[in-house]
Design a protein around this motif. Structure first.
Motif, PDB file in Angstrom:
ATOM      1  N   LEU A  68       0.871  -1.295   0.076  1.00  0.00           N
ATOM      2  CA  LEU A  68       0.025   0.106  -0.108  1.00  0.00           C
ATOM      3  C   LEU A  68       0.808   1.377   0.038  1.00  0.00           C
ATOM      4  N   PHE A  69       0.771   2.087  -0.996  1.00  0.00           N
ATOM      5  CA  PHE A  69       1.625   3.290  -1.009  1.00  0.00           C
ATOM      6  C   PHE A  69       0.774   4.529  -1.785  1.00  0.00           C
ATOM      7  N   SER A  70       1.482   5.626  -1.731  1.00  0.00           N
ATOM      8  CA  SER A  70       0.815   6.535  -2.551  1.00  0.00           C
ATOM      9  C   SER A  70       2.084   7.510  -3.200  1.00  0.00           C
ATOM     10  N   ASN A  71       1.887   8.179  -4.354  1.00  0.00           N
ATOM     11  CA  ASN A  71       2.722   9.120  -5.020  1.00  0.00           C
ATOM     12  C   ASN A  71       2.072  10.518  -4.723  1.00  0.00           C
ATOM     13  N   SER A  72       1.113  10.730  -4.279  1.00  0.00           N
ATOM     14  CA  SER A  72       0.755  12.171  -3.963  1.00  0.00           C
ATOM     15  C   SER A  72       1.305  12.693  -2.635  1.00  0.00           C
ATOM     16  N   ASP A  73       1.381  14.092  -3.007  1.00  0.00           N
ATOM     17  CA  ASP A  73       1.773  14.879  -1.825  1.00  0.00           C
ATOM     18  C   ASP A  73       1.076  14.872  -0.544  1.00  0.00           C
ATOM     19  N   HIS A  74      -0.402  14.902  -0.836  1.00  0.00           N
ATOM     20  CA  HIS A  74      -1.433  15.122  -0.185  1.00  0.00           C
ATOM     21  C   HIS A  74      -1.730  13.764   0.955  1.00  0.00           C
ATOM     22  N   LEU A  75      -1.187  12.782   0.408  1.00  0.00           N
ATOM     23  CA  LEU A  75      -1.633  11.479   0.751  1.00  0.00           C
ATOM     24  C   LEU A  75      -0.611  10.577   1.628  1.00  0.00           C
ATOM     25  N   GLN A  76       0.638  11.165   1.728  1.00  0.00           N
ATOM     26  CA  GLN A  76       1.714  10.527   2.213  1.00  0.00           C
ATOM     27  C   GLN A  76       1.545  10.012   3.771  1.00  0.00           C
ATOM     28  N   ALA A  77       1.101  11.033   4.495  1.00  0.00           N
ATOM     29  CA  ALA A  77       0.994  10.695   5.949  1.00  0.00           C
ATOM     30  C   ALA A  77      -0.166   9.697   6.229  1.00  0.00           C
ATOM     31  N   ALA A  78      -1.369   9.983   5.712  1.00  0.00           N
ATOM     32  CA  ALA A  78      -2.294   9.013   5.825  1.00  0.00           C
ATOM     33  C   ALA A  78      -2.132   7.603   5.306  1.00  0.00           C
ATOM     34  N   THR A  79      -1.492   7.575   3.931  1.00  0.00           N
ATOM     35  CA  THR A  79      -1.309   6.292   3.629  1.00  0.00           C
ATOM     36  C   THR A  79      -0.190   5.486   4.361  1.00  0.00           C
ATOM     37  N   LEU A  81       0.534   5.802   7.488  1.00  0.00           N
ATOM     38  CA  LEU A  81      -0.307   5.518   8.926  1.00  0.00           C
ATOM     39  C   LEU A  81      -1.022   4.085   8.636  1.00  0.00           C
ATOM     40  N   ALA A  82      -1.839   4.105   7.514  1.00  0.00           N
ATOM     41  CA  ALA A  82      -2.809   3.072   7.117  1.00  0.00           C
ATOM     42  C   ALA A  82      -1.818   1.772   6.957  1.00  0.00           C
ATOM     43  N   ALA A  83      -0.496   2.039   6.135  1.00  0.00           N
ATOM     44  CA  ALA A  83       0.484   0.884   6.135  1.00  0.00           C
ATOM     45  C   ALA A  83       0.522   0.125   7.189  1.00  0.00           C
ATOM     46  N   ARG A  84       1.282   1.002   8.178  1.00  0.00           N
ATOM     47  CA  ARG A  84       1.499   0.617   9.644  1.00  0.00           C
ATOM     48  C   ARG A  84       0.516  -0.172  10.510  1.00  0.00           C
ATOM     49  N   ARG A  85      -0.667   0.299  10.052  1.00  0.00           N
ATOM     50  CA  ARG A  85      -1.592  -0.374  10.955  1.00  0.00           C
ATOM     51  C   ARG A  85      -1.991  -1.657  10.193  1.00  0.00           C
ATOM     52  N   LEU A  86      -1.784  -1.714   8.826  1.00  0.00           N
ATOM     53  CA  LEU A  86      -1.970  -3.223   8.002  1.00  0.00           C
ATOM     54  C   LEU A  86      -0.737  -3.868   8.163  1.00  0.00           C
ATOM     55  N   GLY A  87       0.300  -3.614   8.796  1.00  0.00           N
ATOM     56  CA  GLY A  87       1.692  -4.411   8.854  1.00  0.00           C
ATOM     57  C   GLY A  87       2.255  -4.413   7.687  1.00  0.00           C
ATOM     58  N   LEU A  88       2.337  -3.458   6.718  1.00  0.00           N
ATOM     59  CA  LEU A  88       2.774  -3.440   5.458  1.00  0.00           C
ATOM     60  C   LEU A  88       4.063  -2.476   5.282  1.00  0.00           C
ATOM     61  N   PRO A  89       4.962  -2.902   4.381  1.00  0.00           N
ATOM     62  CA  PRO A  89       5.975  -1.672   4.421  1.00  0.00           C
ATOM     63  C   PRO A  89       5.585  -0.508   4.023  1.00  0.00           C
ATOM     64  N   GLY A  90       6.112   0.533   4.449  1.00  0.00           N
ATOM     65  CA  GLY A  90       5.770   1.930   4.252  1.00  0.00           C
ATOM     66  C   GLY A  90       6.670   2.904   4.784  1.00  0.00           C
ATOM     67  N   LYS A  91       6.305   4.220   4.588  1.00  0.00           N
ATOM     68  CA  LYS A  91       6.981   5.302   5.011  1.00  0.00           C
ATOM     69  C   LYS A  91       6.707   5.486   6.714  1.00  0.00           C
ATOM     70  N   ASN A  92       7.621   6.229   7.438  1.00  0.00           N
ATOM     71  CA  ASN A  92       7.402   6.619   8.584  1.00  0.00           C
ATOM     72  C   ASN A  92       6.182   7.892   8.551  1.00  0.00           C
ATOM     73  N   ARG A 239      13.588   8.189   4.803  1.00  0.00           N
ATOM     74  CA  ARG A 239      14.286   7.011   4.654  1.00  0.00           C
ATOM     75  C   ARG A 239      13.365   5.943   3.392  1.00  0.00           C
ATOM     76  N   PHE A 240      12.192   5.807   3.866  1.00  0.00           N
ATOM     77  CA  PHE A 240      11.711   4.549   2.775  1.00  0.00           C
ATOM     78  C   PHE A 240      11.017   5.128   1.657  1.00  0.00           C
ATOM     79  N   GLY A 241      10.991   4.257   0.507  1.00  0.00           N
ATOM     80  CA  GLY A 241      10.337   4.880  -0.740  1.00  0.00           C
ATOM     81  C   GLY A 241      11.208   6.007  -1.486  1.00  0.00           C
ATOM     82  N   ALA A 242      10.425   6.519  -2.184  1.00  0.00           N
ATOM     83  CA  ALA A 242      10.851   7.696  -3.171  1.00  0.00           C
ATOM     84  C   ALA A 242      10.600   8.941  -2.408  1.00  0.00           C
ATOM     85  N   CYS A 243      11.782   9.974  -2.508  1.00  0.00           N
ATOM     86  CA  CYS A 243      11.675  11.149  -2.018  1.00  0.00           C
ATOM     87  C   CYS A 243      12.333  12.234  -2.944  1.00  0.00           C
ATOM     88  N   HIS A 244      11.806  13.398  -3.050  1.00  0.00           N
ATOM     89  CA  HIS A 244      12.157  14.462  -3.814  1.00  0.00           C
ATOM     90  C   HIS A 244      12.367  15.699  -3.035  1.00  0.00           C
TER      91      HIS A 244
END
Length: 389
Positions: A68-79, A81-92, A239-244
């Motif tokens: 589960l991930f996003s490439n949207s500026d607006h959705l990074q934090a929400a996504t 947090l959802a990935a963390r709750r689901l036990g999936l790899p993701g951003k902090n 750290r995790f994923g893509a960052c610009h």
């Protein structure tokens, strides 16, 4: 199933991530609060994607999630947090929040003792005062240089704040000292432990008071600059994923402009993939499926053996685009050239002074800057865009 949260359709998703998932044999469902805006060929599911609880519930109700991930500026934090709750790899999630909140970005870097940029948050209806000029005023959570202005004194600041608040009455704003220097970018991919450098670009901006990017030239940062940027990104928890990351090089040190916790945009990610000769979008997906950076085989950006130049064609006035070249590809003097439309013929829009004014993006990839620059000038001279009022 790979779940991707998004708002409106973008080239990064349609031309990058979805074909990459198909190449990897990974089924995708796009979660979006605008399902009617997406092509019928894209599997979408309606979801209030700014709400991490809603995203979590929708993913749990669907086919088993591999990522589960996003490439949207607006959705990074929400996504995240959802990935963390689901036990999936993701951003902090906290890091994603710090990157989106420009005031929090400044505080984190200052608290780490790395750089102090004088800044002030203006709550809605708070009087616009500041004591260092020139300065920059912009939405605290803004993107794409929208409503970002250079201001020269308090009267100028007051005028711009009034103007921005007419469009964004509830948005907190940030006023901060203007950072002089060459504008550069720094692009990275990371896993939980490792941050790898993809490369970077030197940016030419349009005339003030806005900050429209007009040209980008391939210019990976030197080792000392990379170290300085890494320290600041560490302070943010990137750290995790893509960052610009956008920064200025000033007096032999990098100073952050902003950190966008996603791939570089406006088709630059597609151009970067072509320049590096790697399946960049597949790499992003593989990270979110749990693979480490070390398995990706990223090239050293300083030894790619090619260079690139990108130019944006901007609307010089508001009106209706009545004629424009379609997608064009060419080769001239060993230089690969491309033109991709960013606004459809028939579209009517006002001039904004941001990248929302882009009509098309042109790029050239070749052996050296002189050959690339000459080929791109000749290529652009043969293309026309017509705007009628």
């Amino acid at each position: 199933m790979l779940y991707l949260t998004a708002l409106n359709p973008t080239d990064s998703v349609l031309d990058g991530l979805l074909p990459a998932a198909d190449a990897l044999g990974v089924p995708v469902t796009v979660l979006t609060d605008r399902p009617d805006d997406w092509p019928g060929t894209v599997p979408v599911r309606g979801c209030p994607v700014r709400d991490p609880r809603a995203v979590t519930e929708v993913v749990r109700d669907g086919p088993a999630a591999a990522g589960l991930f996003s490439n949207s500026d607006h959705l990074q934090a929400a996504t995240a947090l959802a990935a963390r709750r689901l036990g999936l790899p993701g951003k902090n999630p906290e890091s994603a929040r710090r990157c989106k909140d420009k005031a929090a970005t400044r505080r984190a870097v200052a608290d780490a003792g790395l750089d102090v940029v004088h800044a002030r948050v203006l709550a809605p209806e708070q009087p616009p005062t500041f004591d260092i000029f020139p300065a920059v005023v912009k939405p605290r959570d803004g993107v794409a240089s929208e409503d970002a202005y250079l201001v020269t004194d308090e009267a100028d600041l007051a005028r711009r704040v009034t103007e921005i608040r007419r469009r964004r009455p509830d948005a907190p704003l940030v006023v901060e000292e203007y950072l002089p220097g060459d504008v550069r970018t720094h692009d990275t991919l990371g896993d939980a432990d490792t941050l790898a450098v993809l490369g970077g670009w030197r940016t030419t901006l349009g005339p003030p008071p806005t900050f429209t990017e007009l040209r980008l030239e391939w210019a990976p940062a030197d080792p000392a600059t990379v170290d300085g940027l890494r320290a600041q990104l560490d302070a943010l928890g990137v750290r995790f994923g893509a960052c610009h990351t956008e920064f200025v090089a000033h007096r032999e040190r990098p100073r952050l402009i902003e950190v966008n916790d996603r791939l570089i945009g406006d088709r630059m990610d597609l151009i970067l993939a072509e320049l590096l000769g790697v399946p960049l979008f597949e790499y992003v997906i593989r990270l979110h499926l749990g693979e480490p950076v070390a398995t990706l085989g990223l090239p050293n950006p300083t030894t790619v053996g090619q260079t690139a130049r990108v130019e944006y064609v901007c609307a010089d006035r508001g009106g209706t685009l009545v004629a424009a070249p379609g997608p064009v590809d060419a080769v001239r003097d060993g230089v690969r050239l491309g033109c991709r439309p960013l606004r459809a013929v028939g579209t009517t829009a006002e001039q904004t002074g941001t990248n929302r004014d882009y009509l098309a993006v042109l790029h050239a990839i070749g052996p050296d800057p002189v050959t690339v620059g000459r080929a791109l000038v000749e290529f652009r001279a043969g293309l026309d865009w017509v705007i009628a009022r």
